[in-house]
Design a protein around this motif. Structure first.
Motif, PDB file in Angstrom:
ATOM      1  N   HIS A 124     -54.342  -6.842 -47.743  1.00 36.32           N
ATOM      2  CA  HIS A 124     -53.210  -6.755 -46.816  1.00 36.32           C
ATOM      3  C   HIS A 124     -51.870  -6.654 -47.551  1.00 36.32           C
ATOM      4  O   HIS A 124     -50.963  -5.958 -47.100  1.00 36.32           O
ATOM      5  N   ASP A 125     -51.766  -7.314 -48.692  1.00 34.30           N
ATOM      6  CA  ASP A 125     -50.537  -7.206 -49.491  1.00 34.30           C
ATOM      7  C   ASP A 125     -50.306  -5.776 -49.951  1.00 34.30           C
ATOM      8  O   ASP A 125     -49.200  -5.239 -49.835  1.00 34.30           O
ATOM      9  N   VAL A 126     -51.371  -5.175 -50.503  1.00 32.97           N
ATOM     10  CA  VAL A 126     -51.232  -3.815 -51.034  1.00 32.97           C
ATOM     11  C   VAL A 126     -50.947  -2.832 -49.892  1.00 32.97           C
ATOM     12  O   VAL A 126     -50.122  -1.920 -50.022  1.00 32.97           O
ATOM     13  N   PHE A 127     -51.595  -3.046 -48.766  1.00 29.81           N
ATOM     14  CA  PHE A 127     -51.394  -2.191 -47.588  1.00 29.81           C
ATOM     15  C   PHE A 127     -49.911  -2.163 -47.201  1.00 29.81           C
ATOM     16  O   PHE A 127     -49.311  -1.102 -47.014  1.00 29.81           O
ATOM     17  N   LEU A 128     -49.316  -3.344 -47.138  1.00 26.89           N
ATOM     18  CA  LEU A 128     -47.904  -3.399 -46.736  1.00 26.89           C
ATOM     19  C   LEU A 128     -46.977  -2.881 -47.829  1.00 26.89           C
ATOM     20  O   LEU A 128     -45.955  -2.262 -47.549  1.00 26.89           O
ATOM     21  N   ARG A 129     -47.365  -3.124 -49.083  1.00 26.40           N
ATOM     22  CA  ARG A 129     -46.531  -2.635 -50.184  1.00 26.40           C
ATOM     23  C   ARG A 129     -46.447  -1.110 -50.141  1.00 26.40           C
ATOM     24  O   ARG A 129     -45.384  -0.520 -50.322  1.00 26.40           O
ATOM     25  N   LEU A 130     -47.590  -0.479 -49.870  1.00 23.90           N
ATOM     26  CA  LEU A 130     -47.594   0.985 -49.800  1.00 23.90           C
ATOM     27  C   LEU A 130     -46.801   1.481 -48.602  1.00 23.90           C
ATOM     28  O   LEU A 130     -46.120   2.504 -48.680  1.00 23.90           O
ATOM     29  N   THR A 131     -46.895   0.745 -47.498  1.00 25.73           N
ATOM     30  CA  THR A 131     -46.108   1.138 -46.326  1.00 25.73           C
ATOM     31  C   THR A 131     -44.615   1.069 -46.663  1.00 25.73           C
ATOM     32  O   THR A 131     -43.842   1.932 -46.262  1.00 25.73           O
ATOM     33  N   SER A 132     -44.222   0.069 -47.437  1.00 24.51           N
ATOM     34  CA  SER A 132     -42.804  -0.034 -47.789  1.00 24.51           C
ATOM     35  C   SER A 132     -42.385   1.095 -48.735  1.00 24.51           C
ATOM     36  O   SER A 132     -41.250   1.548 -48.710  1.00 24.51           O
ATOM     37  N   HIS A 133     -43.301   1.582 -49.564  1.00 26.55           N
ATOM     38  CA  HIS A 133     -42.970   2.657 -50.511  1.00 26.55           C
ATOM     39  C   HIS A 133     -42.931   4.034 -49.865  1.00 26.55           C
ATOM     40  O   HIS A 133     -42.063   4.844 -50.145  1.00 26.55           O
ATOM     41  N   PHE A 134     -43.942   4.304 -49.048  1.00 22.03           N
ATOM     42  CA  PHE A 134     -44.087   5.670 -48.521  1.00 22.03           C
ATOM     43  C   PHE A 134     -43.850   5.754 -47.013  1.00 22.03           C
ATOM     44  O   PHE A 134     -43.741   6.844 -46.462  1.00 22.03           O
ATOM     45  N   GLY A 135     -43.881   4.614 -46.335  1.00 23.93           N
ATOM     46  CA  GLY A 135     -43.784   4.639 -44.871  1.00 23.93           C
ATOM     47  C   GLY A 135     -45.130   4.903 -44.229  1.00 23.93           C
ATOM     48  O   GLY A 135     -45.314   4.698 -43.043  1.00 23.93           O
ATOM     49  N   ARG A 136     -46.073   5.407 -45.022  1.00 19.94           N
ATOM     50  CA  ARG A 136     -47.428   5.634 -44.523  1.00 19.94           C
ATOM     51  C   ARG A 136     -48.415   5.138 -45.567  1.00 19.94           C
ATOM     52  O   ARG A 136     -48.050   4.970 -46.725  1.00 19.94           O
ATOM     53  N   VAL A 137     -49.659   4.942 -45.139  1.00 22.89           N
ATOM     54  CA  VAL A 137     -50.665   4.477 -46.088  1.00 22.89           C
ATOM     55  C   VAL A 137     -51.500   5.656 -46.566  1.00 22.89           C
ATOM     56  O   VAL A 137     -52.071   6.387 -45.765  1.00 22.89           O
ATOM     57  N   ASN A 138     -51.492   5.862 -47.859  1.00 22.46           N
ATOM     58  CA  ASN A 138     -52.321   6.902 -48.467  1.00 22.46           C
ATOM     59  C   ASN A 138     -53.561   6.219 -49.025  1.00 22.46           C
ATOM     60  O   ASN A 138     -53.469   5.402 -49.943  1.00 22.46           O
ATOM     61  N   GLU A 139     -54.715   6.568 -48.463  1.00 23.32           N
ATOM     62  CA  GLU A 139     -55.936   5.811 -48.747  1.00 23.32           C
ATOM     63  C   GLU A 139     -56.299   5.759 -50.233  1.00 23.32           C
ATOM     64  O   GLU A 139     -56.711   4.738 -50.742  1.00 23.32           O
ATOM     65  N   LEU A 140     -56.130   6.907 -50.908  1.00 24.76           N
ATOM     66  CA  LEU A 140     -56.547   6.991 -52.306  1.00 24.76           C
ATOM     67  C   LEU A 140     -55.676   6.080 -53.188  1.00 24.76           C
ATOM     68  O   LEU A 140     -56.183   5.317 -54.005  1.00 24.76           O
ATOM     69  N   VAL A 141     -54.372   6.162 -52.999  1.00 23.25           N
ATOM     70  CA  VAL A 141     -53.446   5.303 -53.743  1.00 23.25           C
ATOM     71  C   VAL A 141     -53.736   3.849 -53.382  1.00 23.25           C
ATOM     72  O   VAL A 141     -53.742   2.957 -54.236  1.00 23.25           O
ATOM     73  N   PHE A 142     -54.007   3.638 -52.114  1.00 23.26           N
ATOM     74  CA  PHE A 142     -54.289   2.288 -51.636  1.00 23.26           C
ATOM     75  C   PHE A 142     -55.472   1.667 -52.368  1.00 23.26           C
ATOM     76  O   PHE A 142     -55.376   0.571 -52.922  1.00 23.26           O
ATOM     77  N   ILE A 143     -56.606   2.400 -52.373  1.00 26.45           N
ATOM     78  CA  ILE A 143     -57.808   1.856 -53.009  1.00 26.45           C
ATOM     79  C   ILE A 143     -57.565   1.643 -54.510  1.00 26.45           C
ATOM     80  O   ILE A 143     -57.980   0.640 -55.085  1.00 26.45           O
ATOM     81  N   GLY A 144     -56.846   2.566 -55.138  1.00 24.50           N
ATOM     82  CA  GLY A 144     -56.528   2.449 -56.557  1.00 24.50           C
ATOM     83  C   GLY A 144     -55.769   1.163 -56.854  1.00 24.50           C
ATOM     84  O   GLY A 144     -56.161   0.367 -57.719  1.00 24.50           O
ATOM     85  N   LEU A 145     -54.694   0.931 -56.111  1.00 21.23           N
ATOM     86  CA  LEU A 145     -53.869  -0.256 -56.345  1.00 21.23           C
ATOM     87  C   LEU A 145     -54.620  -1.542 -56.011  1.00 21.23           C
ATOM     88  O   LEU A 145     -54.511  -2.550 -56.705  1.00 21.23           O
ATOM     89  N   TYR A 146     -55.392  -1.462 -54.923  1.00 24.19           N
ATOM     90  CA  TYR A 146     -56.168  -2.629 -54.486  1.00 24.19           C
ATOM     91  C   TYR A 146     -57.184  -3.025 -55.559  1.00 24.19           C
ATOM     92  O   TYR A 146     -57.317  -4.202 -55.905  1.00 24.19           O
ATOM     93  N   GLU A 147     -57.852  -2.027 -56.131  1.00 28.51           N
ATOM     94  CA  GLU A 147     -58.837  -2.314 -57.178  1.00 28.51           C
ATOM     95  C   GLU A 147     -58.173  -2.843 -58.442  1.00 28.51           C
ATOM     96  O   GLU A 147     -58.724  -3.698 -59.135  1.00 28.51           O
ATOM     97  N   MET A 148     -56.985  -2.331 -58.744  1.00 30.66           N
ATOM     98  CA  MET A 148     -56.276  -2.807 -59.927  1.00 30.66           C
ATOM     99  C   MET A 148     -55.926  -4.282 -59.772  1.00 30.66           C
ATOM    100  O   MET A 148     -56.058  -5.078 -60.690  1.00 30.66           O
TER     101      MET A 148
END
Lengths: 291, 204
Positions: B118-142
């Motif tokens: 949930h943290d990464v999900f919101l962080r990406l929303t703050s960066h892009f305004g939308r959630v990009n699944e690939l970037v999301f999974i990458g950051l989440y796994e990191m």
């Protein structure tokens, strides 16, 4: 007729096929979906779990944009986006102070006048009016879908009234019957697939899905049909894993409601992008001579 | 629960229950333990703690237990408990509030992956305004890998997790369900302002 359309992040990524199908099927029904400009993520359940202000502010920006579109109704096909947006509209109606606080930051202010519709709200009315029947090229005879609603289409974290029955909704069955399919009666139609738990708590999600799949098989469904992109991708992409873990022998294709409409209206499987499913869906349709 | 003997100190329990009630908007005091929520909870069997138990913990002021139990972290927010509650108490909302309180108090979550998600999900929303699944999974796994390495899960835990998601990723690619284009909102400044206001609100 033109209505506003909020696709949400899924329909512009892993469930792009649902976006394409919605536009095609609705055009056939005489409705043009006008995507609202510059929409943002609704925050989904992640915002609610992290920050109460954002869980309202993010959908609020979309509501402002939708209100400014001048259209009177907005379709939101994704259950999660639909749920968050509808709840936000109600919260802002009841809390003008919060609405003002958010509106200060927005270039397009929330007025709260646009009507939010789920995909079933519209399709059920088109089934009842006979407009779906008028567009049918073939009846989906032999198709026995387990209509799978999941959580967020009928249950809300607040007092929201919907026209369907919360525990045993019938909207999807109404649409399926209008297409000539024979939806089965079953017990897990509003049970949870786990949603994001598929990624962050996989075992829990696999267990929840196993119960849903087992019941559908016991009731002799030959496929699932859903309106939610999260339910679709979970039940479709993880079905192999669920069946392996829980010794389930048979797999069931997981259709979007728009795919059944499209096939019955004479669109080709290619046009509906049915090859983008994980569990094969073409075999069943061929077997039933529907394609 | 912490002890076998029921202990109730009203002055100690007040602050917790007031905080949870005002933040979640739920009237916990209306719970009369009918347990309809427990009967419908899809994760109740696994968590041990069911919604009715959680409400009772909060009423008794058992702060630590209320913030550290599996229900808070395994709740799938299906809202079944709330729609069946005769007094309209949404325990899913209470769980959301408890997650927030737990994060503010820097308590290590029982299921760190849920919190990371949930943290990464919101962080990406703050960066892009939308959630990009690939970037999301990458950051989440990191984020998960970093935690595993720090807390002794080691490279094997990291590799197992990556292997699972890589398998799914490959089949998503095959089915053309993977999306490579980066989606973003044009008027990002508006999104940034909303996030800033959220921070101010939380601070105030």
């Amino acid at each position: 007729m033109q209505i506003a359309y909020y696709p949400g992040c899924s329909l512009h990524a892993s469930s792009e096929l649902y976006d394409i199908q919605c536009k095609k099927v609705f055009r056939q029904l005489g409705i043009e979906l006008k995507e609202i400009e510059d929409w943002n993520c609704c925050g989904a359940t992640s915002a609610s779990k992290t920050d109460d202000f954002l869980s309202v502010a993010l959908p609020a920006r979309n509501l402002g944009i939708a209100d400014a579109s001048g259209l009177s109704e907005m379709l939101i096909p994704c259950s999660s986006c639909y749920n968050r947006t509808l709840v936000t509209q109600k919260i802002l109606y009841e809390d003008p102070e919060l609405k003002n606080k958010i509106n200060i930051e927005l270039s397009k202010k929330v007025e709260g006048k646009i009507r939010i519709s789920s995909i079933l709200d519209i399709l059920v009315s088109k089934a009842d009016s006979g407009e779906i029947a008028e567009k049918l090229i073939k009846k989906l005879e032999g198709l026995k879908p387990a209509c799978y609603y999941g959580c967020l289409l009928t249950r809300f974290p607040g007092d929201i009234k919907i026209s369907d029955n919360i525990e045993n909704p019938q909207g999807m069955e109404t649409v399926c019957k209008a297409l000539g399919a024979e939806p089965i009666d079953w017990s897990y139609k509003t049970d949870c697939c786990g949603a994001s738990a598929a990624v962050n708590d996989t075992d829990t999600s696999l267990f929840l899905m196993s119960k849903i799949i087992k019941d559908a098989l016991e009731r002799e469904a030959n496929c699932f049909v859903t309106t939610c992109p999260m339910c679709q991708i979970n039940m479709d992409a993880y079905q192999d894993q669920v069946c392996e873990c829980y010794g389930i022998q048979k797999k069931l294709p997981v259709f979007f409601i728009t795919e059944l409409l499209g096939i019955a209206m004479g669109f080709t499987p290619q046009g509906m992008q049915l090859d983008r499913h994980f569990v094969d869906s073409l075999g069943l349709l061929k077997e039933l001579k529907l394609i | 629960m912490s002890s076998s003997v029921l202990q109730f100190e009203p002055e100690l329990s007040q602050p917790l229950i007031q905080e949870v009630m005002s933040r979640s908007g739920q009237n916990l005091l209306a719970c009369y333990q009918c347990r309809r929520c427990a009967a419908g909870c899809p994760v109740g069997d696994e968590t041990g703690v069911t919604p009715d138990r959680l409400i009772r913990m909060i009423i008794l002021g058992e702060r630590e237990e209320a913030l550290n139990n599996l229900l808070v972290w395994k709740c799938v927010a299906c809202y079944t408990c709330g729609t069946r509650c005769p007094n309209n108490i949404q325990t899913a909302r209470i769980n959301e509030t408890l997650k927030q309180i737990s994060k503010e108090a820097h308590i290590e979550p029982l299921l760190p992956k849920v919190s990371a998600f949930h943290d990464v999900f919101l962080r990406l929303t703050s960066h892009f305004g939308r959630v990009n699944e690939l970037v999301f999974i990458g950051l989440y796994e990191m984020r998960n890998a970093k935690r595993e390495l720090k807390h002794g899960g080691g490279w094997k835990a990291v590799a197992d997790e990556m292997k699972n998601h890589a398998k799914l990723g490959i089949s998503m690619m095959k089915k053309k369900r993977m999306h490579f284009q980066l989606n973003r909102v044009k008027r990002l400044s508006e999104i940034k302002r909303l996030f800033k206001k959220a921070k101010d609100e939380a601070g105030g």
